[in-house]
Design an enzyme around this catalytic site. Structure first.
Site, PDB file in Angstrom:
ATOM      1  N   CYS A  50       0.885  -1.187   0.000  1.00  0.00           N
ATOM      2  CA  CYS A  50       0.000   0.000   0.000  1.00  0.00           C
ATOM      3  C   CYS A  50       0.908   1.217   0.000  1.00  0.00           C
ATOM      4  O   CYS A  50       1.812   1.331   0.837  1.00  0.00           O
ATOM      5  CB  CYS A  50      -0.928  -0.066   1.212  1.00  0.00           C
ATOM      6  SG  CYS A  50      -1.136   1.408   2.204  1.00  0.00           S
ATOM      7  N   CYS A  92       1.091   3.387   3.211  1.00  0.00           N
ATOM      8  CA  CYS A  92       1.696   2.661   4.339  1.00  0.00           C
ATOM      9  C   CYS A  92       3.199   2.503   4.094  1.00  0.00           C
ATOM     10  O   CYS A  92       4.002   2.595   5.020  1.00  0.00           O
ATOM     11  CB  CYS A  92       1.086   1.273   4.498  1.00  0.00           C
ATOM     12  SG  CYS A  92      -0.692   1.250   4.425  1.00  0.00           S
TER      13      CYS A  92
HETATM   14  C1  LIG Z   1       4.827  -1.048   7.527  1.00  0.00           C
HETATM   15  C2  LIG Z   1       3.336  -1.036   7.619  1.00  0.00           C
HETATM   16  C3  LIG Z   1       2.683   0.191   7.629  1.00  0.00           C
HETATM   17  C4  LIG Z   1       1.300   0.219   7.702  1.00  0.00           C
HETATM   18  N1  LIG Z   1       0.670   1.425   7.682  1.00  0.00           N
HETATM   19  C5  LIG Z   1      -0.671   1.469   7.719  1.00  0.00           C
HETATM   20  C6  LIG Z   1      -1.367   2.713   7.647  1.00  0.00           C
HETATM   21  O1  LIG Z   1      -0.754   3.784   7.526  1.00  0.00           O
HETATM   22  N2  LIG Z   1      -2.714   2.685   7.683  1.00  0.00           N
HETATM   23  C7  LIG Z   1      -3.422   1.510   7.792  1.00  0.00           C
HETATM   24  O2  LIG Z   1      -4.642   1.542   7.812  1.00  0.00           O
HETATM   25  N3  LIG Z   1      -2.789   0.326   7.867  1.00  0.00           N
HETATM   26  C8  LIG Z   1      -1.446   0.279   7.831  1.00  0.00           C
HETATM   27  N4  LIG Z   1      -0.818  -0.922   7.881  1.00  0.00           N
HETATM   28  C9  LIG Z   1      -1.594  -2.126   8.165  1.00  0.00           C
HETATM   29  C10 LIG Z   1      -1.815  -2.263   9.694  1.00  0.00           C
HETATM   30  O3  LIG Z   1      -0.594  -2.093  10.404  1.00  0.00           O
HETATM   31  C11 LIG Z   1      -2.349  -3.637  10.081  1.00  0.00           C
HETATM   32  O4  LIG Z   1      -1.516  -4.627   9.570  1.00  0.00           O
HETATM   33  C12 LIG Z   1      -3.765  -3.868   9.575  1.00  0.00           C
HETATM   34  O5  LIG Z   1      -4.606  -2.849  10.057  1.00  0.00           O
HETATM   35  C13 LIG Z   1      -4.299  -5.234  10.048  1.00  0.00           C
HETATM   36  O6  LIG Z   1      -4.332  -5.253  11.454  1.00  0.00           O
HETATM   37  P1  LIG Z   1      -4.383  -6.571  12.290  1.00  0.00           P
HETATM   38  O7  LIG Z   1      -5.525  -6.433  13.230  1.00  0.00           O
HETATM   39  O8  LIG Z   1      -4.352  -7.763  11.400  1.00  0.00           O
HETATM   40  O9  LIG Z   1      -3.057  -6.557  13.197  1.00  0.00           O
HETATM   41  P2  LIG Z   1      -1.630  -6.047  12.792  1.00  0.00           P
HETATM   42  O10 LIG Z   1      -1.490  -4.619  13.216  1.00  0.00           O
HETATM   43  O11 LIG Z   1      -1.347  -6.389  11.373  1.00  0.00           O
HETATM   44  O12 LIG Z   1      -0.694  -6.917  13.726  1.00  0.00           O
HETATM   45  C14 LIG Z   1      -0.372  -8.279  13.423  1.00  0.00           C
HETATM   46  C15 LIG Z   1      -0.062  -8.981  14.730  1.00  0.00           C
HETATM   47  O13 LIG Z   1       1.067  -8.360  15.347  1.00  0.00           O
HETATM   48  C16 LIG Z   1       0.879  -8.277  16.749  1.00  0.00           C
HETATM   49  N5  LIG Z   1       0.962  -6.853  17.133  1.00  0.00           N
HETATM   50  C17 LIG Z   1       0.130  -5.842  16.790  1.00  0.00           C
HETATM   51  N6  LIG Z   1       0.583  -4.684  17.259  1.00  0.00           N
HETATM   52  C18 LIG Z   1       1.723  -4.956  17.928  1.00  0.00           C
HETATM   53  C19 LIG Z   1       2.654  -4.167  18.647  1.00  0.00           C
HETATM   54  N7  LIG Z   1       2.522  -2.833  18.755  1.00  0.00           N
HETATM   55  N8  LIG Z   1       3.703  -4.781  19.229  1.00  0.00           N
HETATM   56  C20 LIG Z   1       3.869  -6.111  19.132  1.00  0.00           C
HETATM   57  N9  LIG Z   1       3.035  -6.919  18.449  1.00  0.00           N
HETATM   58  C21 LIG Z   1       1.973  -6.347  17.865  1.00  0.00           C
HETATM   59  C22 LIG Z   1      -0.437  -8.905  17.065  1.00  0.00           C
HETATM   60  O14 LIG Z   1      -0.201 -10.236  17.428  1.00  0.00           O
HETATM   61  C23 LIG Z   1      -1.197  -8.849  15.758  1.00  0.00           C
HETATM   62  O15 LIG Z   1      -2.096  -9.892  15.627  1.00  0.00           O
HETATM   63  C24 LIG Z   1       0.568  -0.993   7.778  1.00  0.00           C
HETATM   64  C25 LIG Z   1       1.236  -2.211   7.765  1.00  0.00           C
HETATM   65  C26 LIG Z   1       2.599  -2.242   7.668  1.00  0.00           C
HETATM   66  C27 LIG Z   1       3.311  -3.578   7.618  1.00  0.00           C
END
Ligand SMILES: Cc1cc2nc3c(=O)[nH]c(=O)nc-3n(C[C@H](O)[C@H](O)[C@H](O)COP(=O)(O)OP(=O)(O)OC[C@H]3O[C@@H](n4cnc5c(N)ncnc54)[C@H](O)[C@@H]3O)c2cc1C
Length: 568
Positions: free
Chosen positions: A369, A372
């Site tokens: 994205c 991101c």
């Molecule tokens: C580099 C990057 C930048 C991104 N920027 C954006 C953005 O600007 N806007 C947007 O809408 N989405 C962004 N995303 C996507 C977003 O971060 C999540 O991946 C997405 O919203 C899905 O969330 P999720 O609930 O699957 O958990 P995710 O946030 O994907 O987390 C995956 C797993 O990591 C673990 N986890 C979560 N947070 C933490 C933490 N702080 N410390 C340790 N472990 C943790 C948990 O076990 C979780 O299940 C970005 C992703 C990446 C890789």
């Protein structure tokens, strides 16, 4: 350093300051920092956003949340289901300029090296950056490294970090890969030979092939963090704190796909941060770390040239930078970099640390994205610059220090800006969660599980205790001990009015009737509720399958509330 004595068992005291001190500092510097991030010098970032391929796996998997194929086949925009328009959200939309090639550079003036591509009002002399060589002391892969294209200048103000809908297996794969970089070899003087970038990349690929994707929760279980050395913990904290900051911003500026409006999503905050105090703690850790790095640059930035063409802009930006760094340098150290890599046997670990951090920068090219990827790359570059300053700079020397490129400085200040805003946002969210919680049980879940147990040694224990971070109370706490004791006493119940026998019988019959109606109503409503739950779960499953964000559950199983005492 006696200023920074740490308790190795404590998890947050890897930084040497308290949560409330950081909150206070942030309140003081946030306005200047915000102004700085809006100045031309810091508002445009040069990076290679489109011309790098993911070096670790095929990009196809990582294009998640972007239902590009589905959207592209539909000709009429109105036919696109609103939920798919998310693809548009994850794209960059603001001002962009291409870095000029050598031929173009000769033709263009010093004042207008980007020939108005960013608009009439942008002072290009503040934004433009001549190419720079990379340095082995860098913690990030420099943006222009080995790429055919020299990158684009992107407006950070026009491409705010917010919800984009990027989610699902692609986003998870990127986070997995980033966290896997934390699997250091055990530090010892006989540790394996230094990793090269390629070695680390190959190692990462092997981990993927051997184990596939694993459950992240077990991977970054915070309990196991205590078994790690401080360097490894610091690495994990930086990543997790960055992840927490990204999550905060996407919850802060969340998009309602049905109504097409932006809002602050408290439920999103509760799930991603509030219920994981260690993540909030890592956010504060990062703030402490970056604060120290910027404070350390105070002397270096006194003689820095911010713009080559416009003396007014230069003066203005310089004055603000001085104000910021001067303030940060005047407070007690928030982080003691001398605690890391002190043991001579740790030199291999330092190299490993650096290579792994560079790998995290490379993984950012796998983010599917645009927006991101922009913010992911900027923030890894920002932390990379902070680590470079912490571990490679001597604040008392000037000439011998490694060069800090414009992109590094821009990334550093903007990363600090992001952290500063995340702290304000989590505070806002916390206050709202507490204000809407039913009772003290909710407030307890807000408190970080890992509050620092020992503070900087220059403070008395009482003083330290008073500085601990606790959820902000909505009403002021009682001012003296008697009031506190009084608060803890059960409130005297109002005496029940004296009732006649007839009134007692009527009341009892009324109670039986109400219970009968309630049971009957719940049986009548049951089929409707079950089918609603079924539909809701199917729709969540559908979203999950499509790789779209899975909406939170709107139902939960709850035990019946205990009857009110006066009904017994
Ligand atoms: C580099 C990057 C930048 C991104 N920027 C954006 C953005 O600007 N806007 C947007 O809408 N989405 C962004 N995303 C996507 C977003 O971060 C999540 O991946 C997405 O919203 C899905 O969330 P999720 O609930 O699957 O958990 P995710 O946030 O994907 O987390 C995956 C797993 O990591 C673990 N986890 C979560 N947070 C933490 C933490 N702080 N410390 C340790 N472990 C943790 C948990 O076990 C979780 O299940 C970005 C992703 C990446 C890789």
């Amino acid at each position: 350093d006696s200023q920074c004595a740490i308790d190795p068992k404590s998890t947050v005291t890897d930084a040497c300051t308290s949560y409330s001190d950081l909150d206070t500092l942030n309140r003081d510097i946030a306005p200047t920092l915000k102004e700085l991030t809006e100045a031309d010098f810091f508002a445009y970032y040069r990076l290679n956003l489109y011309n790098k391929v993911c070096p670790f796996w095929s990009d196809e998997n990582s294009i998640c949340g972007n239902r590009a194929c589905a959207v592209d086949t539909i000709d009429d925009e109105d036919d696109i289901p609103p939920i798919w328009k998310i693809e548009e959200l994850s794209k960059l939309e603001g001002a962009r300029a291409q870095h000029p090639g050598p031929g173009q550079r000769k033709e263009r003036t010093q004042q207008r090296p980007l020939s108005y591509q960013l608009g009439e009002n942008v002072d290009e002399s503040c934004v433009y950056e001549a190419d720079d060589e990379c340095d082995e002391r860098d913690y990030c892969v420099p943006e222009d490294e080995g790429a055919a294209s020299k990158g684009d200048y992107v407006s950070l103000l026009n491409n705010a970090e917010k919800f984009t809908g990027y989610a699902g297996p692609g986003a998870n794969q990127v986070w997995d890969a980033i966290y896997k970089e934390n699997c250091f070899s055990k530090p010892s003087s006989a540790s394996p030979p230094t990793n090269t970038g390629l070695h680390a990349a190959a190692e990462l690929r092997n981990i993927f092939q051997e184990h596939g994707r694993q459950n992240l929760e077990t991977e970054h279980d915070s309990a196991s963090l205590n078994d790690q050395c401080i360097e490894q913990r610091a690495f994990y904290r930086v990543i997790s704190g960055m992840h927490a900051s990204i999550s905060t911003h996407l919850c802060w500026d969340y998009y309602n796909q049905t109504s097409g409006s932006w809002f602050r999503n408290i439920e999103c905050y509760k799930q991603r941060l509030h219920s994981h105090p260690d993540r909030i703690s890592n956010l504060y850790f990062n703030y402490a770390l970056v604060t120290r790095a910027i404070a350390k640059l105070n002397k270096h930035l006194q003689s820095y040239t911010f713009c080559s063409g416009d003396p007014d802009q230069d003066l203005e930006t310089k004055a603000k930078v001085r104000k910021l760094t001067g303030h940060l340098a005047s407070v007690p150290n928030t982080f003691d970099e001398n605690m890391l890599f002190q043991d001579p046997g740790m030199m291999d670990l330092k190299d490993d640390f650096k290579q792994r951090f560079r790998n995290v920068s490379r993984i950012m090219d796998c983010v599917g994205c645009d927006k991101c990827r922009l913010w992911g790359k900027l923030q890894t570059a920002g932390y990379g610059a902070a680590l470079k300053v912490l571990f490679e700079f001597d604040e008392n020397k000037n000439g011998e220090n490694p060069h800090l490129r414009r992109t590094e400085l821009v990334a550093l200040i903007n990363t600090y800006g992001r952290l500063s805003h995340s702290m304000e946002a989590t505070r806002w969210f916390r206050e709202h969660v507490n204000a809407h919680s039913d009772g003290p049980a909710d407030a307890v879940t807000t408190a970080p599980a890992e509050l620092p147990t020992k503070r900087a040694s220059h403070r008395s224990p009482q003083e330290a205790a008073s500085k601990q971070w606790v959820p902000q109370p909505i009403s002021p706490p009682p001012s003296n001990k008697d009031e506190k004791d009084a608060e803890q006493q059960p409130k005297p119940r109002k005496p029940r009015p004296q009732l006649t026998l007839w009134e007692e019988i009527k009341g009892e019959c009324n109670l039986v009737w109400r219970a009968y109606v309630m049971v009957l109503k719940s049986w009548i409503e049951l089929p409707g509720k079950l089918s609603h739950i079924f539909l809701m779960e199917m729709s969540r499953l559908w979203n999950f399958w499509l790789g779209l964000p899975v909406p939170p559950r709107s139902w939960e199983i709850e035990f019946p509330k205990p009857p009110r005492r006066d009904e017994l």
